[in-house]
Design a protein around this motif. Structure first.
Motif, PDB file in Angstrom:
ATOM      1  N   GLU A  62       0.833  -1.209   0.000  1.00 26.86           N
ATOM      2  CA  GLU A  62       0.000   0.000   0.000  1.00 26.86           C
ATOM      3  C   GLU A  62       0.866   1.257   0.000  1.00 26.86           C
ATOM      4  OE1 GLU A  62      -4.166  -0.138   2.029  1.00 26.86           O
ATOM      5  OE2 GLU A  62      -2.701  -1.059   3.382  1.00 26.86           O
ATOM      6  N   GLN A  63       1.946   1.232   0.756  1.00 28.77           N
ATOM      7  CA  GLN A  63       2.862   2.372   0.776  1.00 28.77           C
ATOM      8  C   GLN A  63       3.393   2.654  -0.626  1.00 28.77           C
ATOM      9  OE1 GLN A  63       5.825   1.312   3.681  1.00 28.77           O
ATOM     10  NE2 GLN A  63       4.388   1.454   5.383  1.00 28.77           N
ATOM     11  N   ILE A  64       3.779   1.605  -1.323  1.00 26.59           N
ATOM     12  CA  ILE A  64       4.283   1.738  -2.691  1.00 26.59           C
ATOM     13  C   ILE A  64       3.191   2.304  -3.605  1.00 26.59           C
ATOM     14  CG2 ILE A  64       5.049   0.417  -4.717  1.00 26.59           C
ATOM     15  CD1 ILE A  64       6.478  -1.465  -2.636  1.00 26.59           C
ATOM     16  N   HIS A  65       1.993   1.812  -3.444  1.00 26.23           N
ATOM     17  CA  HIS A  65       0.871   2.280  -4.263  1.00 26.23           C
ATOM     18  C   HIS A  65       0.685   3.793  -4.124  1.00 26.23           C
ATOM     19  CE1 HIS A  65      -3.066   2.464  -6.145  1.00 26.23           C
ATOM     20  NE2 HIS A  65      -3.537   3.042  -5.050  1.00 26.23           N
ATOM     21  N   PHE A  66       0.714   4.301  -2.906  1.00 21.64           N
ATOM     22  CA  PHE A  66       0.517   5.734  -2.704  1.00 21.64           C
ATOM     23  C   PHE A  66       1.706   6.547  -3.213  1.00 21.64           C
ATOM     24  CE2 PHE A  66      -2.879   4.234   0.047  1.00 21.64           C
ATOM     25  CZ  PHE A  66      -3.889   5.112  -0.295  1.00 21.64           C
ATOM     26  N   LEU A  67       2.907   5.993  -3.130  1.00 23.83           N
ATOM     27  CA  LEU A  67       4.069   6.669  -3.702  1.00 23.83           C
ATOM     28  C   LEU A  67       3.949   6.750  -5.226  1.00 23.83           C
ATOM     29  CD1 LEU A  67       6.915   5.201  -1.486  1.00 23.83           C
ATOM     30  CD2 LEU A  67       6.071   7.571  -1.491  1.00 23.83           C
ATOM     31  N   LEU A 112      12.424   6.459  -2.530  1.00 26.87           N
ATOM     32  CA  LEU A 112      11.688   5.834  -1.431  1.00 26.87           C
ATOM     33  C   LEU A 112      10.908   4.629  -1.937  1.00 26.87           C
ATOM     34  CD1 LEU A 112      10.877   5.820   1.530  1.00 26.87           C
ATOM     35  CD2 LEU A 112       9.077   7.485   0.975  1.00 26.87           C
ATOM     36  N   ARG A 113      10.304   4.773  -3.094  1.00 29.90           N
ATOM     37  CA  ARG A 113       9.564   3.659  -3.691  1.00 29.90           C
ATOM     38  C   ARG A 113      10.499   2.470  -3.945  1.00 29.90           C
ATOM     39  NH1 ARG A 113       8.982   1.769  -8.781  1.00 29.90           N
ATOM     40  NH2 ARG A 113       7.079   0.633  -9.252  1.00 29.90           N
ATOM     41  N   ALA A 114      11.672   2.742  -4.522  1.00 29.82           N
ATOM     42  CA  ALA A 114      12.640   1.677  -4.811  1.00 29.82           C
ATOM     43  C   ALA A 114      13.089   0.980  -3.529  1.00 29.82           C
ATOM     44  CB  ALA A 114      13.840   2.249  -5.557  1.00 29.82           C
ATOM     45  N   SER A 115      13.285   1.741  -2.456  1.00 30.74           N
ATOM     46  CA  SER A 115      13.719   1.121  -1.201  1.00 30.74           C
ATOM     47  C   SER A 115      12.617   0.231  -0.622  1.00 30.74           C
ATOM     48  CB  SER A 115      14.142   2.180  -0.181  1.00 30.74           C
ATOM     49  OG  SER A 115      13.027   2.868   0.335  1.00 30.74           O
ATOM     50  N   LYS A 116      11.378   0.632  -0.800  1.00 32.83           N
ATOM     51  CA  LYS A 116      10.262  -0.184  -0.309  1.00 32.83           C
ATOM     52  C   LYS A 116      10.115  -1.456  -1.145  1.00 32.83           C
ATOM     53  CE  LYS A 116       7.991   3.264   2.283  1.00 32.83           C
ATOM     54  NZ  LYS A 116       8.243   2.839   3.642  1.00 32.83           N
ATOM     55  N   ILE A 117      10.318  -1.348  -2.448  1.00 35.34           N
ATOM     56  CA  ILE A 117      10.276  -2.533  -3.312  1.00 35.34           C
ATOM     57  C   ILE A 117      11.401  -3.495  -2.932  1.00 35.34           C
ATOM     58  CG2 ILE A 117      10.652  -3.336  -5.678  1.00 35.34           C
ATOM     59  CD1 ILE A 117       9.068  -0.835  -6.605  1.00 35.34           C
ATOM     60  N   ALA A 118      12.578  -2.958  -2.666  1.00 31.07           N
ATOM     61  CA  ALA A 118      13.710  -3.807  -2.263  1.00 31.07           C
ATOM     62  C   ALA A 118      13.403  -4.548  -0.965  1.00 31.07           C
ATOM     63  CB  ALA A 118      14.967  -2.952  -2.103  1.00 31.07           C
ATOM     64  N   ARG A 119      12.721  -3.868  -0.034  1.00 27.86           N
ATOM     65  CA  ARG A 119      12.334  -4.515   1.222  1.00 27.86           C
ATOM     66  C   ARG A 119      11.362  -5.661   0.984  1.00 27.86           C
ATOM     67  NH1 ARG A 119      10.579   0.192   4.782  1.00 27.86           N
ATOM     68  NH2 ARG A 119      12.369   1.403   4.171  1.00 27.86           N
ATOM     69  N   LEU A 120      10.455  -5.465   0.027  1.00 33.41           N
ATOM     70  CA  LEU A 120       9.484  -6.518  -0.287  1.00 33.41           C
ATOM     71  C   LEU A 120      10.181  -7.752  -0.852  1.00 33.41           C
ATOM     72  CD1 LEU A 120       6.355  -4.943  -2.035  1.00 33.41           C
ATOM     73  CD2 LEU A 120       6.432  -6.205   0.101  1.00 33.41           C
ATOM     74  N   GLN A 121      11.245  -7.533  -1.578  1.00 35.95           N
ATOM     75  CA  GLN A 121      11.929  -8.637  -2.250  1.00 35.95           C
ATOM     76  C   GLN A 121      12.859  -9.419  -1.328  1.00 35.95           C
ATOM     77  OE1 GLN A 121      13.647  -6.479  -5.543  1.00 35.95           O
ATOM     78  NE2 GLN A 121      11.757  -6.617  -6.731  1.00 35.95           N
ATOM     79  N   HIS A 122      13.093  -8.901  -0.136  1.00 37.04           N
ATOM     80  CA  HIS A 122      13.983  -9.610   0.791  1.00 37.04           C
ATOM     81  C   HIS A 122      13.246 -10.313   1.874  1.00 37.04           C
ATOM     82  CE1 HIS A 122      16.978  -7.028  -1.121  1.00 37.04           C
ATOM     83  NE2 HIS A 122      17.819  -7.970  -0.775  1.00 37.04           N
TER      84      HIS A 122
END
Length: 122
Positions: A62-67, A112-122
């Motif tokens: 959801e955070q990524i979606h809003f970003l 910020l979006r890229a860092s959140k995506i990276a967190r999802l992938q780990h």
């Protein structure tokens, strides 16, 4: 009480962008007050609002979606300001003053979006 939101560079930069755009809107002709001006106001306010709303979500998706919505609003502001130049409402110089702010906001939201995506992938 201080919110974590105050520590987000992209949120702070997007607020600066909103102030800068509001200053530019004073140069627009009166007949645009309820057309392009209104659209620009909604788009530029949407940036910080969506960053804030996403920051308040627990889910990373959801955070990524809003970003992503915030990023879309940045592009909308850029496009509308370019149109304002094309229509002669503001000058190239006016637009060039705001472009670095648009670029910084875009870069920070994307980061910020890229860092959140990276967190999802780990």
């Amino acid at each position: 009480m201080e919110f974590q939101l105050n520590k987000l560079d992209c949120w702070n930069e997007s607020r600066k962008l909103a102030v800068n755009v509001y200053q530019l809107l004073k140069k627009f002709p009166i007949e645009e007050r309820y057309a392009l001006c209104d659209q620009l106001r909604r788009a530029v306010i949407s940036i910080s609002s969506n960053i804030a709303e996403g920051n308040g979500r627990i889910s990373t998706k959801e955070q990524i979606h809003f970003l992503e919505i915030a990023y879309g609003s940045i592009m909308e502001v850029y496009s509308q300001l370019q149109l304002a130049v094309d229509l002669g409402y503001i000058t190239d110089d006016d637009f060039n003053v705001v472009k670095p702010n648009i670029s910084n906001t875009s870069r920070l939201v994307s980061g910020l979006r890229a860092s959140k995506i990276a967190r999802l992938q780990h």
